[in-house]
Motif scaffolding. Structure first.
Motif, PDB file in Angstrom:
ATOM      1  N   THR A 157     -16.461   1.124 -34.444  1.00  0.00           N
ATOM      2  CA  THR A 157     -15.603   0.414 -33.502  1.00  0.00           C
ATOM      3  C   THR A 157     -15.984   0.750 -32.064  1.00  0.00           C
ATOM      4  N   ILE A 158     -16.206   2.029 -31.784  1.00  0.00           N
ATOM      5  CA  ILE A 158     -16.592   2.457 -30.440  1.00  0.00           C
ATOM      6  C   ILE A 158     -17.988   1.962 -30.106  1.00  0.00           C
ATOM      7  N   GLN A 159     -18.915   2.075 -31.054  1.00  0.00           N
ATOM      8  CA  GLN A 159     -20.298   1.638 -30.812  1.00  0.00           C
ATOM      9  C   GLN A 159     -20.370   0.147 -30.512  1.00  0.00           C
ATOM     10  N   ASP A 160     -19.478  -0.621 -31.123  1.00  0.00           N
ATOM     11  CA  ASP A 160     -19.465  -2.070 -30.895  1.00  0.00           C
ATOM     12  C   ASP A 160     -18.722  -2.463 -29.622  1.00  0.00           C
ATOM     13  N   GLY A 161     -18.203  -1.463 -28.905  1.00  0.00           N
ATOM     14  CA  GLY A 161     -17.501  -1.742 -27.667  1.00  0.00           C
ATOM     15  C   GLY A 161     -16.108  -2.298 -27.863  1.00  0.00           C
ATOM     16  N   SER A 203     -20.417  11.873 -39.961  1.00  0.00           N
ATOM     17  CA  SER A 203     -19.389  11.083 -39.274  1.00  0.00           C
ATOM     18  C   SER A 203     -18.704  11.890 -38.179  1.00  0.00           C
ATOM     19  N   THR A 204     -18.483  13.187 -38.428  1.00  0.00           N
ATOM     20  CA  THR A 204     -17.833  14.038 -37.431  1.00  0.00           C
ATOM     21  C   THR A 204     -18.738  14.264 -36.228  1.00  0.00           C
ATOM     22  N   LEU A 205     -20.027  14.502 -36.463  1.00  0.00           N
ATOM     23  CA  LEU A 205     -20.966  14.695 -35.361  1.00  0.00           C
ATOM     24  C   LEU A 205     -21.074  13.432 -34.505  1.00  0.00           C
ATOM     25  N   LEU A 206     -21.146  12.289 -35.155  1.00  0.00           N
ATOM     26  CA  LEU A 206     -21.229  11.027 -34.419  1.00  0.00           C
ATOM     27  C   LEU A 206     -19.946  10.763 -33.640  1.00  0.00           C
ATOM     28  N   LEU A 207     -18.819  11.032 -34.265  1.00  0.00           N
ATOM     29  CA  LEU A 207     -17.536  10.807 -33.600  1.00  0.00           C
ATOM     30  C   LEU A 207     -17.397  11.718 -32.387  1.00  0.00           C
ATOM     31  N   GLY A 208     -17.844  12.962 -32.531  1.00  0.00           N
ATOM     32  CA  GLY A 208     -17.781  13.889 -31.412  1.00  0.00           C
ATOM     33  C   GLY A 208     -18.606  13.432 -30.226  1.00  0.00           C
ATOM     34  N   SER A 209     -19.746  12.803 -30.501  1.00  0.00           N
ATOM     35  CA  SER A 209     -20.624  12.340 -29.421  1.00  0.00           C
ATOM     36  C   SER A 209     -20.045  11.128 -28.689  1.00  0.00           C
ATOM     37  N   ASP A 282     -28.217   3.136 -30.628  1.00  0.00           N
ATOM     38  CA  ASP A 282     -28.746   3.908 -29.497  1.00  0.00           C
ATOM     39  C   ASP A 282     -28.086   5.273 -29.316  1.00  0.00           C
ATOM     40  N   THR A 283     -27.450   5.790 -30.340  1.00  0.00           N
ATOM     41  CA  THR A 283     -26.891   7.136 -30.279  1.00  0.00           C
ATOM     42  C   THR A 283     -28.024   8.156 -30.380  1.00  0.00           C
ATOM     43  N   ASP A 284     -28.036   9.132 -29.484  1.00  0.00           N
ATOM     44  CA  ASP A 284     -29.091  10.145 -29.461  1.00  0.00           C
ATOM     45  C   ASP A 284     -28.802  11.187 -30.539  1.00  0.00           C
ATOM     46  N   THR A 285     -29.235  10.902 -31.759  1.00  0.00           N
ATOM     47  CA  THR A 285     -28.943  11.795 -32.881  1.00  0.00           C
ATOM     48  C   THR A 285     -29.675  13.130 -32.752  1.00  0.00           C
ATOM     49  N   GLN A 286     -30.860  13.126 -32.144  1.00  0.00           N
ATOM     50  CA  GLN A 286     -31.604  14.380 -31.983  1.00  0.00           C
ATOM     51  C   GLN A 286     -30.838  15.361 -31.106  1.00  0.00           C
ATOM     52  N   LYS A 287     -30.257  14.860 -30.038  1.00  0.00           N
ATOM     53  CA  LYS A 287     -29.461  15.714 -29.150  1.00  0.00           C
ATOM     54  C   LYS A 287     -28.232  16.234 -29.870  1.00  0.00           C
ATOM     55  N   TYR A 292     -25.626  20.920 -32.368  1.00  0.00           N
ATOM     56  CA  TYR A 292     -24.852  21.446 -33.481  1.00  0.00           C
ATOM     57  C   TYR A 292     -25.567  22.613 -34.154  1.00  0.00           C
ATOM     58  N   LEU A 293     -26.891  22.515 -34.276  1.00  0.00           N
ATOM     59  CA  LEU A 293     -27.650  23.593 -34.904  1.00  0.00           C
ATOM     60  C   LEU A 293     -27.514  24.898 -34.129  1.00  0.00           C
ATOM     61  N   VAL A 294     -27.629  24.808 -32.814  1.00  0.00           N
ATOM     62  CA  VAL A 294     -27.484  26.017 -31.995  1.00  0.00           C
ATOM     63  C   VAL A 294     -26.089  26.605 -32.163  1.00  0.00           C
ATOM     64  N   ALA A 295     -25.081  25.743 -32.093  1.00  0.00           N
ATOM     65  CA  ALA A 295     -23.709  26.223 -32.222  1.00  0.00           C
ATOM     66  C   ALA A 295     -23.438  26.798 -33.606  1.00  0.00           C
ATOM     67  N   SER A 296     -23.925  26.111 -34.642  1.00  0.00           N
ATOM     68  CA  SER A 296     -23.639  26.545 -36.004  1.00  0.00           C
ATOM     69  C   SER A 296     -24.357  27.838 -36.353  1.00  0.00           C
ATOM     70  N   LEU A 297     -25.605  27.978 -35.912  1.00  0.00           N
ATOM     71  CA  LEU A 297     -26.342  29.208 -36.179  1.00  0.00           C
ATOM     72  C   LEU A 297     -25.715  30.387 -35.440  1.00  0.00           C
ATOM     73  N   THR A 298     -25.195  30.112 -34.250  1.00  0.00           N
ATOM     74  CA  THR A 298     -24.514  31.165 -33.499  1.00  0.00           C
ATOM     75  C   THR A 298     -23.274  31.635 -34.240  1.00  0.00           C
ATOM     76  N   ILE A 299     -22.515  30.673 -34.768  1.00  0.00           N
ATOM     77  CA  ILE A 299     -21.325  31.013 -35.541  1.00  0.00           C
ATOM     78  C   ILE A 299     -21.696  31.818 -36.768  1.00  0.00           C
ATOM     79  N   SER A 300     -22.746  31.363 -37.474  1.00  0.00           N
ATOM     80  CA  SER A 300     -23.169  32.040 -38.689  1.00  0.00           C
ATOM     81  C   SER A 300     -23.568  33.480 -38.415  1.00  0.00           C
ATOM     82  N   CYS A 301     -24.355  33.659 -37.348  1.00  0.00           N
ATOM     83  CA  CYS A 301     -24.805  35.007 -37.019  1.00  0.00           C
ATOM     84  C   CYS A 301     -23.636  35.884 -36.584  1.00  0.00           C
TER      85      CYS A 301
END
Length: 325
Positions: A157-161, A203-209, A282-287, A292-301
């Motif tokens: 819905t958001i992506q479609d404006g 879905s959560t990662l996309l929604l957060g972005s 056009d969502t920047d999935t790599q970013k 998320y990887l940096v945040a999640s690995l930090t939490i794990s450690c």
């Protein structure tokens, strides 16, 4: 009364009768105290559910499907649905109807049919009802799937404006709160991990972005992120992360048995990384994944350090090695 019952029931089941006429008859029977037949309200709810579940067999066209959803929505707004004891009847929403709702929300994500408002309204009416919501809350597998579908619908819905309706926001809020309770109470955290990876992670990662485009979603996104953290970094999984990171980083000569559960998480993130922008509007999935990887690995450690008998070291070796690279 027997004649009234016979006539109504016959017309409802008669596929040669125009669907609009059958829906008018359904609403009349629901609202009228003069129409009396055994288990009337349940029969009418099941009739509408049957039309949605068996569209081809019931000869219901795509346009007529919208009318059925509208009729069900209007019925679910009445007091009879939510305080049935006051009307001396019992009412249940069968699992088949809840499954149709879940599948229809996913279909609205894939291709908007024009029925979104009524489908969302039906789902919201059910999950908010003290007497009907059990059909959503009693099964963990259904609830996590439903929450994932609702999240994806908001993403599209958001992506479609398009404007995210207040009902859709409320549905997400209610689903998130209900699911959170179910997740914490689940006896098998490995099952929770797998379900969250399959149904909620992307879905959560996309929604957060996209949340900044709809400020009303801020609290829901925070709650969903909390759900991810609780599921993916439960203390039962910490040894598996350690083994996985040791194997990937090659810091230990010993052979580690990599957990398929943990591997599924990184496989899902890798798949999202490889998605092209046009596949997600056009969502920047790599970013998104990198953050998320940096945040999640930090939490794990951090969690591993807290459980370590030797205290908290200044740097997580696995995370630092990847940063250096």
């Amino acid at each position: 009364m027997a004649n009234i019952y016979s006539g109504i029931y016959t017309k409802l089941k008669d596929r040669s009768t125009d669907i609009k006429d059958r829906l008018k008859l359904t609403k009349f029977a629901w609202l009228s105290d003069k129409v009396i037949f055994p288990n009337k309200e349940q029969v009418l709810i099941d009739f509408l559910g049957g039309l949605l579940l068996n569209r081809k067999r019931s000869n219901v066209t795509e346009d007529e499907t919208g009318l059925v959803w509208r009729c069900l929505y209007e019925i679910l707004q009445t007091k009879k649905c939510h305080v049935p004891a006051n009307f001396r009847h019992t009412l249940i929403i069968k699992p088949s109807i809840s499954q149709v709702l879940c599948d229809s929300i996913l279909l609205e994500y894939e291709k908007t049919s024009g029925c979104t408002a009524n489908i969302v309204g039906c789902a919201l009416a059910i999950i908010k009802s003290p007497t009907l919501s059990y059909v959503f809350t009693s099964k963990y597998d259904f609830l996590v799937k439903f929450l994932g579908n609702v999240s994806l619908l908001i993403v599209r819905t958001i992506q479609d404006g398009r404007l995210v309706s207040s009902d859709l926001i409320q549905l997400l809020q209610k689903c998130t709160a209900t699911y959170s309770v179910s997740q914490r109470a689940h006896p098998q955290q490995t099952k929770v991990f797998q379900s969250v990876v399959e149904r909620l992670l992307i879905s959560t990662l996309l929604l957060g972005s996209l949340a900044e485009k709809c400020p009303e979603l801020k609290n829901s996104v925070e709650n969903l992120n909390g759900i991810l953290d609780q599921a993916l970094f439960h203390r039962e999984h910490h040894p598996f992360y350690e083994s996985f990171l040791s194997a990937v980083a090659g810091k230990d000569d010993r052979k580690h048995k990599i957990s398929k559960t943990i591997e599924s998480l990184f496989h899902s993130l890798s798949s999202l990384l490889n998605k092209k922008k046009e596949q997600w509007n056009d969502t920047d999935t790599q970013k998104i994944v990198s953050q998320y990887l940096v945040a999640s690995l930090t939490i794990s450690c951090t969690e591993s350090w807290r459980e370590s008998a030797d205290g908290i070291p200044p740097v997580c070796p696995h995370l630092s090695s990847h940063r250096d690279q």
